[in-house]
Enzyme design. Structure first.
Site, PDB file in Angstrom:
ATOM      1  N   THR A 184      12.448  17.793  19.653  1.00  0.00           N
ATOM      2  CA  THR A 184      11.351  18.495  19.291  1.00  0.00           C
ATOM      3  C   THR A 184      11.022  19.295  21.080  1.00  0.00           C
ATOM      4  O   THR A 184      10.577  20.375  20.507  1.00  0.00           O
ATOM      5  CB  THR A 184      10.586  17.265  18.991  1.00  0.00           C
ATOM      6  OG1 THR A 184      10.628  17.347  17.889  1.00  0.00           O
ATOM      7  CG2 THR A 184       9.210  18.373  18.596  1.00  0.00           C
ATOM      8  N   GLY A 243      12.726  10.791  11.881  1.00  0.00           N
ATOM      9  CA  GLY A 243      13.557  10.985  12.171  1.00  0.00           C
ATOM     10  C   GLY A 243      14.070  11.756  13.666  1.00  0.00           C
ATOM     11  O   GLY A 243      14.083  12.989  13.849  1.00  0.00           O
ATOM     12  N   HIS A 244      13.066  10.542  14.714  1.00  0.00           N
ATOM     13  CA  HIS A 244      14.142  10.898  15.989  1.00  0.00           C
ATOM     14  C   HIS A 244      13.574  12.005  16.847  1.00  0.00           C
ATOM     15  O   HIS A 244      14.421  12.183  17.673  1.00  0.00           O
ATOM     16  CB  HIS A 244      15.827   9.787  16.653  1.00  0.00           C
ATOM     17  CG  HIS A 244      15.684   9.380  15.135  1.00  0.00           C
ATOM     18  ND1 HIS A 244      15.323   7.996  15.598  1.00  0.00           N
ATOM     19  CD2 HIS A 244      16.761   8.762  14.128  1.00  0.00           C
ATOM     20  CE1 HIS A 244      16.261   7.105  14.799  1.00  0.00           C
ATOM     21  NE2 HIS A 244      16.618   7.382  13.927  1.00  0.00           N
ATOM     22  N   CYS A 245      12.491  12.806  16.135  1.00  0.00           N
ATOM     23  CA  CYS A 245      12.195  14.150  17.673  1.00  0.00           C
ATOM     24  C   CYS A 245      13.085  14.500  16.882  1.00  0.00           C
ATOM     25  O   CYS A 245      13.459  15.591  18.233  1.00  0.00           O
ATOM     26  CB  CYS A 245      11.648  13.416  18.591  1.00  0.00           C
ATOM     27  SG  CYS A 245       9.845  12.578  19.005  1.00  0.00           S
ATOM     28  N   ASN A 246      14.228  14.657  16.285  1.00  0.00           N
ATOM     29  CA  ASN A 246      15.048  15.815  15.876  1.00  0.00           C
ATOM     30  C   ASN A 246      15.156  16.380  14.099  1.00  0.00           C
ATOM     31  O   ASN A 246      16.091  16.138  13.474  1.00  0.00           O
ATOM     32  CB  ASN A 246      16.445  15.155  16.006  1.00  0.00           C
ATOM     33  CG  ASN A 246      17.223  15.765  16.231  1.00  0.00           C
ATOM     34  OD1 ASN A 246      17.830  17.014  15.303  1.00  0.00           O
ATOM     35  ND2 ASN A 246      18.227  15.884  17.621  1.00  0.00           N
TER      36      ASN A 246
END
Length: 550
Positions: free
Chosen positions: A143, A410-413
Site C-alpha cells: 500500500t 490483505g497484508h496491505c497488498n
C-alpha cells in the site's frame, strides 16, 4: 504452548527431509538467544523478525558506558554521537555492498517514510517546473508504494511482469519527438509481501535507465526481500536510484528505516517543500525567507531535525550481532528456503478424507526453493470438504489459542488480494460499496476469500516450528469433529442452494418437484418466497451423520 496440544503432537507423522541449506545449529541457538520463543511458534517474520538476547545486552552496555548527546552540536558527547552515526551509515552501505562514493543513506522511521521522502520530492519538483510527475508501479506493491500516485499527475498499475517488460522495451515517444517529457517514477518491490514472489532488480532498473535516461527514476522497495536475502548494490550503474527498507524486519531491533540514494540521482530529491531543523542554511520566522543548502551528502537535507541517533547506534550493533550469529544473509536465505519447501510440501498433502479435496490452497507463482523467484513466505487459505472457504480470521484465532503466530488479512497488498483470490474489479467495488473495509471482520463474502493467511519464516525459524503448525492445521481442520455450529452453517448453505433449485424448477415445471440434494419428493405451492424448513427439518438433519464432512 497448550499442554494438551504438546501431548497430541507426540503422535506426529514422520518429519520431512530438508534441503542441505537447513542449519540445525539454530535449534540450540534459540535456547540462549531467543527466550521469548519459549512455548511459542512464531511464523510472522514478514511483520518483524526477532531480536537476540545478546543484541539487547550489547546495546544496553554501550548506552550505560558512553555519553551520547544530540549530534547537532560541537561538544564532546555530540561529536561522539555524530561519529557513531556516520560509522553506521558506512556499515549499512557495506551490508548491501554499496560504494559510499556512489550511494548515501538517509535514516528514517521505516520503509513508508522513505517512500514518502521520494514522493514529496517529486511532487515539489512539479511545483517548480509546472508539470506533475508520472507514476508507474507493479501490482505486487505494498500500500505504501501505491501511495505516491496520490501526488502524481498520472498513474498506471502494471498487472504483471510482462506488462513491465513491454513498457521498458518501448521507445519514449515524447523524447523521440524532441519534447520535454514529464518527470517519471517507476516503483516495484523486490518481494511481494503478500505471496513472497520475488521480482527482478537490476534488470528492470538498468533497462529503465537505458531506455529513459534521466527522465524516469527507479524506486525499489527492499523491505520484504532483505529480511532473509542479500541485496547487492555493487554495480551502481545497474542498481535502482532509490532503495527503501526497514531494519526491524532484518534484525528485530531497532525500529528504524532507511532511504538509500544513488548519488547520481540525488539532485531530484532537492525539491521538497517542507524543511526541518538542520536542513536549511538561512531562515527567518518574521518573513518568508529561507535558503536551503544542499551538501555533497543527500542525507544532510533529507533527515529533518535530529536523527534517531540512539536507534542508529543500536543498528550498528544489530548488524554486527546478526553477522556473528548467522554469518551471512546467503546462509539465512538457504536455511529459510529449505524450511519453506518442507512447509509447502506438508500443507499440500492435507486432504479431507470424505471427499479427497485439498484442505490448503497455496498462493504463489514462484517455485519454493528457488531463492531468485520465491521468498520463505507461504500464503494460503483453507477450504472445507465441500470446497467452501474457511474463515481465515477464525484460523488465526484458533492458532493464537495455541500460541502459534501467523498473520491473516490483505497484508496491505490490494493487488495481491485481487490477483490470488481471483476477484475482478467489479467484485471488489461491489464489496467496497457494501461496506467492506481494510481490517474489518469480513473475510469471506459471497463465497470468496478476500484475504489470506500468511506464514513467514526467518533466520531463527526451525523444523519444530513448521511441524507444530502443520500438526495444528491437520488436527483442527481434518481430525477434529465438526461442532454443532459448524454443522448448522453447512446446513444453512445447503438450504440456500435447495431454495434456489426449487425456485428454478417450479418456475419452469410447476408446483411438484423432487430435491436432487435430499432425494425427497416435495409438494410445494408457488409463493414469493420458498420455505423448505418443514421439508428439511434442522434438528433431524443435525442428528444424522450423513453430512459427508471430515
Amino acid at each position: 504452548m497448550s499442554p494438551s496440544f504438546r501431548s497430541r503432537s507426540s503422535k506426529r507423522r514422520a518429519t520431512p527431509n530438508l534441503n542441505p541449506g537447513y542449519n540445525p545449529n539454530i535449534e540450540k541457538l534459540r535456547i540462549k538467544e531467543y527466550p521469548q520463543l519459549k512455548d511459542q511458534t512464531y511464523l510472522d517474520h514478514s511483520g518483524t523478525t526477532l531480536y537476540a538476547e545478546s543484541l539487547l545486552a550489547t546495546i544496553s552496555a554501550d548506552l550505560r558506558e558512553n555519553l551520547y548527546g544530540n549530534p547537532h552540536s560541537e561538544n564532546p558527547s555530540s561529536k561522539l554521537s555524530a561519529n557513531k552515526v556516520n560509522a553506521v551509515r558506512l556499515k549499512v552501505l557495506a551490508l548491501f555492498k554499496a560504494d559510499p562514493d556512489k550511494y548515501d543513506v538517509a535514516f528514517c522511521a521505516n520503509t513508508t517514510a522513505g517512500v514518502k521522502l521520494v514522493a514529496d520530492s517529486f511532487a515539489g519538483h512539479e511545483q517548480e517546473k509546472g508539470k506533475k510527475f508520472e507514476y508507474r508501479f507493479h501490482k505486487d506493491c505494498h500500500t505504501s508504494l501505491i501511495g505516491p500516485r496520490g501526488l502524481a499527475g498520472s498513474a498506471e498499475c502494471f498487472w504483471g511482469d510482462e506488462e513491465v517488460e513491454t513498457w521498458l522495451d518501448s521507445a519514449d515517444e515524447e523524447e523521440e519527438e524532441g519534447g520535454e517529457g514529464r518527470l517519471g517514477l517507476f516503483a516495484w518491490p523486490g518481494q511481494s509481501n503478500f505471496s513472497g514472489r520475488r521480482l527482478p532488480i537490476h534488470a528492470w532498473s538498468s533497462k529503465l535507465r537505458e531506455m529513459r535516461g534521466r527522465r524516469y527514476y527507479s524506486l525499489f522497495d527492499a523491505a520484504a526481500l532483505v529480511m532473509t536475502s542479500p541485496l547487492d548494490l555493487s554495480d551502481a550503474d545497474a542498481s535502482p536510484d532509490f532503495i527503501v527498507c526497514s531494519f526491524y524486519k532484518m534484525f528485530g531491533y531497532p525500529d528504524l528505516g532507511a532511504l538509500i540514494v544513488r548519488r547520481e540521482a540525488a539532485g531530484i530529491l532537492q525539491h521538497r517543500r517542507y524543511f526541518g531543523g538542520g536542513t536549511v542554511g538561512q531562515l527567518m520566522a518574521s518573513m518568508d525567507h529561507v535558503k536551503r543548502v544542499y551538501h555533497k551528502d543527500p542525507h544532510e537535507h533529507l533527515e529533518d531535525g535530529t536523527c534517531a541517533f540512539h536507534s542508529i547506534i543500536a543498528l550498528g550493533h544489530a548488524i554486527d550481532m546478526h553477522k556473528k550469529l548467522y554469518e551471512s544473509f546467503e546462509k539465512i536465505s538457504a536455511h529459510t528456503a529449505s524450511l519453506a519447501v518442507a512447509l509447502v510440501g506438508m500443507l499440500a498433502e492435507l486432504t479431507h478424507r470424505s471427499t479427497g479435496r485439498k484442505l490448503v490452497e497455496i498462493y504463489t507463482e514462484g517455485k519454493y526453493g528457488d531463492v531468485k523467484r520465491q521468498g520463505p513466505v507461504v500464503t494460503f487459505n483453507l477450504r472445507d470438504s465441500r470446497g467452501e472457504p474457511i474463515s481465515y480470521l477464525a484460523v488465526e484465532a484458533a492458532a493464537s489459542a495455541r500460541n502459534i503466530h501467523v498473520r491473516s488479512g490483505g497484508h496491505c497488498n490490494p493487488g495481491g488480494v485481487q490477483h490470488y483470490c481471483r476477484l475482478s474489479k467489479e467484485k471488489m467495488i461491489g464489496f467496497f460499496n457494501a461496506g467492506k473495509m481494510c481490517g474489518d471482520d469480513q473475510d469471506v463474502i459471497d463465497g470468496n476469500h478476500i484475504g489470506a493467511l500468511r506464514a513467514s519464516l526467518g533466520a531463527m525459524s526451525t523444523l519444530e516450528d513448521i511441524v507444530t503448525f502443520v500438526d495444528f492445521v491437520r488436527e483442527e481442520y481434518i481430525s477434529k469433529p465438526l461442532s454443532l455450529e459448524e454443522k448448522r452453517r453447512i446446513l444453512i448453505q445447503e438450504r440456500k442452494k435447495d431454495v434456489e433449485e426449487a425456485k428454478r424448477v417450479m418456475k419452469k415445471y410447476g408446483t411438484v418437484l423432487s430435491s436432487s440434494r435430499t432425494g425427497k419428493t416435495l409438494l410445494c405451492f408457488w409463493t414469493d418466497s420458498v420455505n423448505l424448513d418443514e421439508a428439511l427439518p434442522m434438528n433431524t438433519r443435525l442428528a444424522s451423520n450423513t453430512l459427508g464432512v471430515s
